[in-house]
Design a protein around this motif. Structure first.
Motif, PDB file in Angstrom:
ATOM      1  N   ARG A   1      18.921  85.268  40.800  1.00 52.43           N
ATOM      2  CA  ARG A   1      18.438  84.476  39.681  1.00 52.43           C
ATOM      3  C   ARG A   1      17.435  83.173  40.609  1.00 52.43           C
ATOM      4  O   ARG A   1      17.414  83.037  41.527  1.00 52.43           O
TER       5      ARG A   1
ATOM      6  N   TYR B   1      23.121  86.978  30.825  1.00 46.48           N
ATOM      7  CA  TYR B   1      22.420  87.673  31.855  1.00 46.48           C
ATOM      8  C   TYR B   1      23.097  88.952  32.292  1.00 46.48           C
ATOM      9  O   TYR B   1      24.596  88.702  32.167  1.00 46.48           O
TER      10      TYR B   1
ATOM     11  N   PRO C   1      22.622  89.449  27.096  1.00 43.30           N
ATOM     12  CA  PRO C   1      21.111  89.571  27.511  1.00 43.30           C
ATOM     13  C   PRO C   1      20.606  90.642  26.985  1.00 43.30           C
ATOM     14  O   PRO C   1      21.195  91.497  26.338  1.00 43.30           O
TER      15      PRO C   1
ATOM     16  N   ASN D   1      17.237  87.617  31.805  1.00 45.03           N
ATOM     17  CA  ASN D   1      18.311  87.004  32.091  1.00 45.03           C
ATOM     18  C   ASN D   1      18.085  85.472  31.739  1.00 45.03           C
ATOM     19  O   ASN D   1      16.987  84.806  32.024  1.00 45.03           O
ATOM     20  N   THR D   2      18.767  84.930  31.053  1.00 38.84           N
ATOM     21  CA  THR D   2      18.632  83.229  30.833  1.00 38.84           C
ATOM     22  C   THR D   2      20.154  82.642  31.544  1.00 38.84           C
ATOM     23  O   THR D   2      20.999  83.367  31.903  1.00 38.84           O
TER      24      THR D   2
ATOM     25  N   GLU E   1      18.653  81.180  35.145  1.00 43.04           N
ATOM     26  CA  GLU E   1      17.712  82.355  34.686  1.00 43.04           C
ATOM     27  C   GLU E   1      16.992  82.594  35.833  1.00 43.04           C
ATOM     28  O   GLU E   1      16.596  81.828  36.879  1.00 43.04           O
TER      29      GLU E   1
END
Length: 672
Positions: free
Chosen positions: A47, A651, A593, A646-647, A551
């Protein structure tokens, strides 16, 4: 005959294996791995980093440190194109960076924007950092001062010119630079060194050991310098040299170890635990002692296919010992599996009605976002763009300037949504065809090697320019100028709130006022030292970043996905397989996610691969999940591609494993 399913497990601690044929017959393997880290028998999405400190308008080109023996502390510096900063603390013990001004100009000279080469000199009680780069002569740096070292070489006119180098190292108790230059001269095959135990004495005289050596013509230029196993070790584009110390008058004896291959890119050689990793003309190599061994068989075919780095461009290499990784930043060719297109749709051929500009604003959980950045738009418009190969059309109802529209699938006939997430009625289908993705054009990319698990992967660069990793915590120390005003000679001293015992006498003075002996400075670590939060730092344009969090972001700062793609598997080759009925993936998530899988099939290799629509996993209230999907699609060849979006709050944490459910035959001619 009774029909039954067999489950064959396959691991997901796999890197790329492009030395294998595109069609495999002996199990699951990966043709591509993007934005995953292979680590501890798992796949972990990587990330973005958190911004820790901003350097507006500057790019981090070096991060250096020195161990101060007297203070038992690690002093840390950030170097940009023309400035040096020391990590310090303010009066509230908050770490900050303070510029160390140059004694002459405030900034160091010859302002070329290149990677900084630095060494730590800790023989003294207060250590020093010496650094240089192409275009910047050798500098001496401490927490309080930045000076130019009087290291000179007589130029063609016989006048002394300051020395600079592309590479630097401490070897046999002296500072060594390589790929030497001055303000008007250039010596790409030269290595030059200071006197013994004296990093600031560079005059070549009978009473010093300072000297230089030029490698043979034909070695092209020096591309790396290391203190390797007690030898001065030099890489060129086509050779590896080493030099052993023999004392004056010759000082070093040089000899070529390998004359037929070397490190072909500047800054690509990386040393980790006495092993040097570098890129040759035919493979990636690891050199233990002086015996290079190839390590890149799995990735080399893909590297040759995708590498777009020119000879005048560096390939920056870094190491992350915590993650057991070496990673190189290179220029990658545009990928064919992402849609081409513009980042801004504006004044395009075929436009109808009022002018309207839509700007690509990123991708979140699989949705492409566009922002209206021009005048208010109240009419329906048609945008068409002819790229000689395809016409792109975008039909939307009017949106207001500043509003967003988005689509969940740019490749077919998607549904568009406004800023309130309400559907926009289309004029006709298709609403859109394609969306911009910078990876369709040449772009910077990371190729990563896990040297513990011997696995390879690709990764977004996130615009990294420098990387730092040290096993010791960094201490930020308050510089003298910050607290000189807090003391006086033969006067009354009011200690700061963090003051405890006086640093002189028996420590029995009360907290409050005290008489300061003449010439004494207040120095108490309890109120002027603070520990830095991490030992790993990432330098980028305009900032210093720390932990991986939030993310995943692509090189433009937009959210991007992590994905893998398998090699094509031939039905009938696996356990007597007649058909693959299901694929199961097991993974661990935080939040919910978006995870999608696409299935690609074809009957033979000459056909175009047919991809299914993305199959989205259903959200369930569980941390470890199983994602099963049917694979009954026509074709004898089968491949799978998985993407995870993904945030910060939702995620994919890790991929654990997977399996294939197959139907087959017990024996020839009889179904099981």
């Amino acid at each position: 005959m009774a029909q039954s399913n067999k489950e064959q497990l396959f691991p997901l601690n796999l890197g790329i294996q492009t030395y294998r044929p595109e069609i495999v017959t002996d199990g699951f393997s990966l043709a591509n791995l993007e934005n995953f880290r292979v680590l501890f028998n798992r796949l972990y999405p990587v990330r973005s980093h958190e911004l820790y400190y901003a350097f507006p308008g500057e790019t981090v080109r070096g991060m250096a440190y020195v161990f101060n023996v007297g203070a038992q502390s690690l002093e840390f510096f950030v170097l940009t194109k023309d400035k040096a900063y020391v990590l310090s603390v303010d009066n509230t013990l908050e770490p900050t960076f303070v510029q160390v001004p140059h004694t002459d100009t405030g900034t160091y000279p010859w302002l070329r924007d290149h990677k900084v080469a630095w060494v730590s000199w800790d023989d003294d009680e207060v250590g020093k950092v010496y650094f240089t780069k192409q275009g910047t002569p050798i500098q001496r740096l401490t927490g309080a001062a930045l000076d130019t070292v009087p290291a000179t070489w007589l130029d063609e006119a016989g006048d002394p010119a300051l020395l600079a180098g592309k590479y630097a190292a401490v070897i046999q108790s002296r500072v060594v630079i390589a790929h030497v230059s001055t303000s008007d001269s250039f010596y790409p095959r030269r290595v030059q060194w200071s006197d013994l135990y004296n990093p600031e004495e560079w005059d070549i005289r009978p009473d010093t050991e300072a000297d230089f050596f030029d490698l043979e013509t034909g070695n092209l230029e020096i591309t790396g310098l290391f203190n390797h196993r007690g030898y001065m070790t030099l890489f060129t584009r086509r050779a590896i040299w080493r030099a052993s110390y023999i004392g004056p008058p010759q000082v070093f004896r040089f000899e070529p170890v390998y004359a037929d291959f070397g490190n072909i890119y500047h800054h690509a050689a990386v040393s980790v635990k006495d092993v040097v990793y570098f890129i040759g003309s035919d493979n990636f190599y690891a050199m233990e002692g002086f015996s290079p061994r190839p390590i890149g068989n799995e990735i080399w075919p893909e590297w040759l296919e995708s590498n777009d780095t020119k000879i005048d461009q560096p390939v920056y290499g870094w190491s992350n010992e915590e993650k057991r990784e070496i990673f190189w930043k290179f220029f990658r060719k545009g990928r064919l599996d992402v849609p081409p297109g513009p980042i801004v749709l504006n004044n395009l051929d075929g436009i109808e009605g009022n002018n309207q500009t839509l700007e690509y604003d990123g991708r979140v959980n699989g949705e492409y976002s566009w922002k209206c950045v021009s005048i208010d738009c109240t009419d329906e418009h048609v945008f068409a763009w002819d790229n000689s190969q395809a016409v792109w059309k975008l039909y939307v109802n009017g949106v207001t300037n500043g509003d967003y529209i988005k689509t969940r699938d740019p490749f077919g006939s998607p549904q568009w949504y406004d800023i309130n997430d309400d559907p926009i009625s289309p004029v006709s289908d298709p609403i859109a065809k394609g969306a911009w993705d910078y990876r369709s054009e040449p772009h910077e990319c990371l190729v990563c090697y896990n040297y513990q698990e011997n696995q390879w992967s690709f990764r977004e660069t996130q615009n990294i320019t420098e990387f730092y990793r040290n096993e010791y915590p960094i201490q930020a120390t308050q510089v003298w100028s910050r607290f000189d005003e807090a003391w006086s000679e033969n006067g009354v001293y009011t200690p700061p709130v963090y003051w405890k015992d006086a640093p002189w006498g028996d420590g029995a003075l009360p907290h409050g006022t005290a008489t300061v002996p003449a010439g004494t400075r207040i120095w108490n670590g309890d109120w002027q030292v603070s520990s830095f939060p991490v030992t790993q730092l990432v330098g980028k344009a305009e900032g210093l970043y720390i932990n991986e969090a939030g993310e995943w972001e692509d090189n433009n700062g937009y959210p991007a996905y992590a994905e893998f793609r398998s090699h094509e598997l031939l039905f009938g080759s696996l356990m007597g397989t007649k058909d693959i009925e299901q694929v199961k993936l097991t993974y661990i998530t935080i939040g919910n996610p978006v995870v999608t899988v696409e299935i690609g099939t074809r009957n033979n290799y000459s056909e175009v691969l047919r991809w299914s629509d993305p199959i989205e996993a259903q959200n369930v209230d569980a941390i470890e999940r199983e994602f099963r999907f049917d694979t009954r699609f026509p074709g004898k060849l089968f491949t799978v591609r998985m993407r995870a979006y993904n945030t910060e709050t939702d995620y994919l944490h890790e991929l654990v494993g997977g399996s294939l459910y197959t139907s087959g035959c017990k024996s020839k001619g009889s179904e099981e």
